[in-house]
Design an enzyme around this catalytic site. Structure first.
Site, PDB file in Angstrom:
ATOM      1  N   ARG A 257     -61.609   7.571   6.100  1.00 21.39           N
ATOM      2  CA  ARG A 257     -60.755   8.486   6.837  1.00 21.39           C
ATOM      3  C   ARG A 257     -59.889   9.239   5.830  1.00 21.39           C
ATOM      4  O   ARG A 257     -58.942   8.695   5.265  1.00 21.39           O
ATOM      5  CB  ARG A 257     -59.874   7.684   7.805  1.00 21.39           C
ATOM      6  CG  ARG A 257     -59.123   8.528   8.820  1.00 21.39           C
ATOM      7  CD  ARG A 257     -58.079   7.692   9.514  1.00 21.39           C
ATOM      8  NE  ARG A 257     -56.912   7.509   8.663  1.00 21.39           N
ATOM      9  CZ  ARG A 257     -56.191   6.388   8.589  1.00 21.39           C
ATOM     10  NH1 ARG A 257     -56.545   5.330   9.290  1.00 21.39           N
ATOM     11  NH2 ARG A 257     -55.130   6.319   7.796  1.00 21.39           N
ATOM     12  N   HIS A 261     -54.270   8.547  10.383  1.00 20.13           N
ATOM     13  CA  HIS A 261     -54.867   7.953  11.589  1.00 20.13           C
ATOM     14  C   HIS A 261     -54.727   8.913  12.764  1.00 20.13           C
ATOM     15  O   HIS A 261     -55.684   9.186  13.477  1.00 20.13           O
ATOM     16  CB  HIS A 261     -54.183   6.626  11.894  1.00 20.13           C
ATOM     17  CG  HIS A 261     -54.615   6.012  13.189  1.00 20.13           C
ATOM     18  ND1 HIS A 261     -55.872   5.481  13.393  1.00 20.13           N
ATOM     19  CD2 HIS A 261     -53.952   5.860  14.365  1.00 20.13           C
ATOM     20  CE1 HIS A 261     -55.968   5.029  14.623  1.00 20.13           C
ATOM     21  NE2 HIS A 261     -54.824   5.252  15.244  1.00 20.13           N
ATOM     22  N   TYR A 270     -49.140   3.579   2.914  1.00 19.41           N
ATOM     23  CA  TYR A 270     -49.919   2.346   2.794  1.00 19.41           C
ATOM     24  C   TYR A 270     -51.191   2.457   1.962  1.00 19.41           C
ATOM     25  O   TYR A 270     -51.888   1.463   1.776  1.00 19.41           O
ATOM     26  CB  TYR A 270     -50.269   1.812   4.191  1.00 19.41           C
ATOM     27  CG  TYR A 270     -50.990   2.788   5.098  1.00 19.41           C
ATOM     28  CD1 TYR A 270     -52.360   2.997   4.990  1.00 19.41           C
ATOM     29  CD2 TYR A 270     -50.292   3.490   6.082  1.00 19.41           C
ATOM     30  CE1 TYR A 270     -53.025   3.882   5.826  1.00 19.41           C
ATOM     31  CE2 TYR A 270     -50.948   4.381   6.923  1.00 19.41           C
ATOM     32  CZ  TYR A 270     -52.303   4.563   6.790  1.00 19.41           C
ATOM     33  OH  TYR A 270     -52.963   5.449   7.626  1.00 19.41           O
TER      34      TYR A 270
END
Length: 364
Positions: A257, A261, A270
Site C-alpha cells: 500500500r 490506509h 509507523y
C-alpha cells in the site's frame, strides 16, 4: 516505529519482473496480444488517475473519506479482467480497480464517501456488490452466494476481496470452513499490502497467508501482486477450478500500500520512507510500460494519449462529484424497518423538530 515483516521465503508466481522482462511459469501463464496488454496498462493508469483525484477531493472537503488503492493496481486490474460477466464480486472499500473493470463509474464509487447515498450503484447491473466497510464480514456473504449459485446449477463463480488484516477476523475463517466443506465456487483474493492500518503482517501471522488455505482443505497460491499478468493468470485458473466444481482457492497477492490506509491516516507515524522507496521500484504500471516498450507495442504518442485520457477522466470526475446534490436529511429514517417502527417514527419527529428550530443558520 514498526517495520514491515521480513516475509518467510515462499514461492511466488511472477510472469513480469520489475524491469518489465517476461518470464514463464510451469503452472500459470497467459499469452496476450498487443491490444490486450495495452488495455491492462490503460486500466491501471486510469484507475490510479481517478483514485488520486478522489484523494485530492477529500483534501478539498468534497469527500468525507477516501481509501486509496495506490500501488495495488495490478492486483485489482489483473484479477478484475479475469472475471466473466456472470461472475459476482464481493469487495471491501478499496477495490476501485475491480469496480472499474465491472463497469462502475468513478463518481458512483465516490458518492458513498460524499455521503449522498449508501452505495452508488445497483449490484444487479454490475454483479459487483456495494462496498463493505465491516472488515471480513462479506466473505461469508460471498460464500453463501456461491453456495446458492452452485445449488441453482449456475456456471459462474464468486470472488471475495479482502486485506491481510481481515484474515485475523473470525468471519473470514468461518467463510473458509463453509466454502471448503461445501465446495463453494468462490475465490478468496487477499491483497496482502503488508499493513493492516498501522499493524504489520508479522502481527497477523507467522506463516505466509496463502498457506492458511491448506488447513481448511483447499489450495492457496501466492502471486506477485505488482505483476498484472501473474494476477490475471492465477485468478483465471482459480475461477476455472471454481466453475468446474473443484471448490475454493485462496490467492495471496503480495503487494504494498503506497499511500495511507485512508485519508484519515498518517503512514509516516509507523513506517519508514525507505520501505516505500523500495516498493516504488516495483511499481506495477512502470513494470508493464517497460514491457510494452521492449516489445514495441506502444510508443511515446500512445502513452501521451493515455495520459490525456487520464486527465480528462479526472476533470469529469471532479465535475460529477461537485454536482452531486445534498441528500435529504430525513432519508436516514427510511427503510430501517420494512413496515415502520414506533421508535423510528418518534426519532424522525424529534429530528424534524430540531431541524425546524433553525432559521438562517441560527437556532430560533
Amino acid at each position: 516505529m514498526n517495520t514491515a515483516p521480513a516475509q518467510p521465503d515462499a514461492p511466488m508466481v511472477q510472469l513480469l519482473t520489475p524491469e518489465g522482462e517476461r518470464v514463464r511459469h510451469p503452472d500459470f501463464d497467459v499469452d496476450l496480444d498487443a491490444g490486450e496488454l495495452r488495455g491492462l496498462y490503460r486500466d491501471m493508469v486510469l484507475t490510479r488517475g481517478f483514485d488520486g483525484e478522489a484523494t485530492a477531493l477529500q483534501r478539498q472537503g468534497e469527500l468525507g473519506l477516501w481509501p486509496s488503492l495506490l500501488g495495488q493496481e495490478a492486483a485489482q486490474i489483473g484479477s478484475g479482467r479475469a472475471l466473466r460477466g456472470d461472475d459476482y464480486v464481493f469487495s471491501t472499500y478499496r477495490e476501485h480497480g475491480v469496480a472499474w473493470c465491472r463497469g462502475v463509474s468513478p463518481a458512483a464509487m465516490m458518492s458513498q464517501f460524499r455521503g449522498v447515498d449508501h452505495g452508488g450503484w445497483n449490484p444487479g447491473d454490475t454483479n459487483f456488490h456495494p462496498y463493505t466497510i465491516v472488515i471480513g464480514s462479506h466473505t461469508l456473504h460471498a460464500t453463501g452466494y456461491a453456495m446458492g449459485m452452485a445449488r441453482d446449477g449456475a456456471d459462474s463463480a464468486v470472488v471475495s476481496y479482502f486485506g491481510d488484516g481481515a484474515t485475523s477476523q473470525g468471519d473470514v475463517n468461518e467463510a473458509f470452513t463453509f466454502a471448503a466443506v461445501f465446495d463453494a465456487p468462490v475465490v478468496f483474493f487477499c491483497q496482502n499490502n503488508q499493513w493492516a492500518i498501522s499493524e504489520p503482517t508479522e502481527r497477523q501471522t507467522r506463516v505466509p497467508l496463502y498457506q492458511r488455505a491448506a488447513g481448511f482443505g483447499f489450495p492457496g497460491v501466492r502471486v506477485d501482486g505488482n505483476d498484472v499478468l501473474a494476477c490475471l493468470a492465477v485468478t483465471r485458473w482459480a475461477l476455472e477450478r471454481a466453475r468446474a466444481g473443484e471448490g475454493p482457492t485462496l490467492i495471496e497477492a503480495f503487494t504494498y500500500r503506497m499511500g495511507a490506509h485512508t485519508t484519515s491516516d498518517d503512514p509516516t507515524r509507523y513506517r519508514r520512507d525507505e520501505e516505500r522507496e523500495e516498493w516504488e521500484a516495483k511499481d506495477p504500471i512502470l513494470r508493464l510500460r517497460r514491457h510494452l516498450e521492449a516489445l514495441g507495442h506502444a510508443d511515446a504518442a500512445w502513452f501521451e494519449q493515455i495520459e490525456a485520457e487520464r486527465e480528462a477522466l479526472g476533470k469529469r470526475v471532479r465535475e460529477e462529484v461537485r454536482a452531486m446534490p445534498d441528500p435529504d436529511t430525513m432519508a436516514m429514517f427510511e427503510n430501517v424497518y420494512a413496515d415502520g417502527h414506533a421508535l423510528v417514527n418518534e426519532e424522525r419527529a424529534q429530528f424534524a423538530a430540531y431541524q425546524a428550530s433553525f432559521a438562517n443558520g441560527e437556532v430560533k
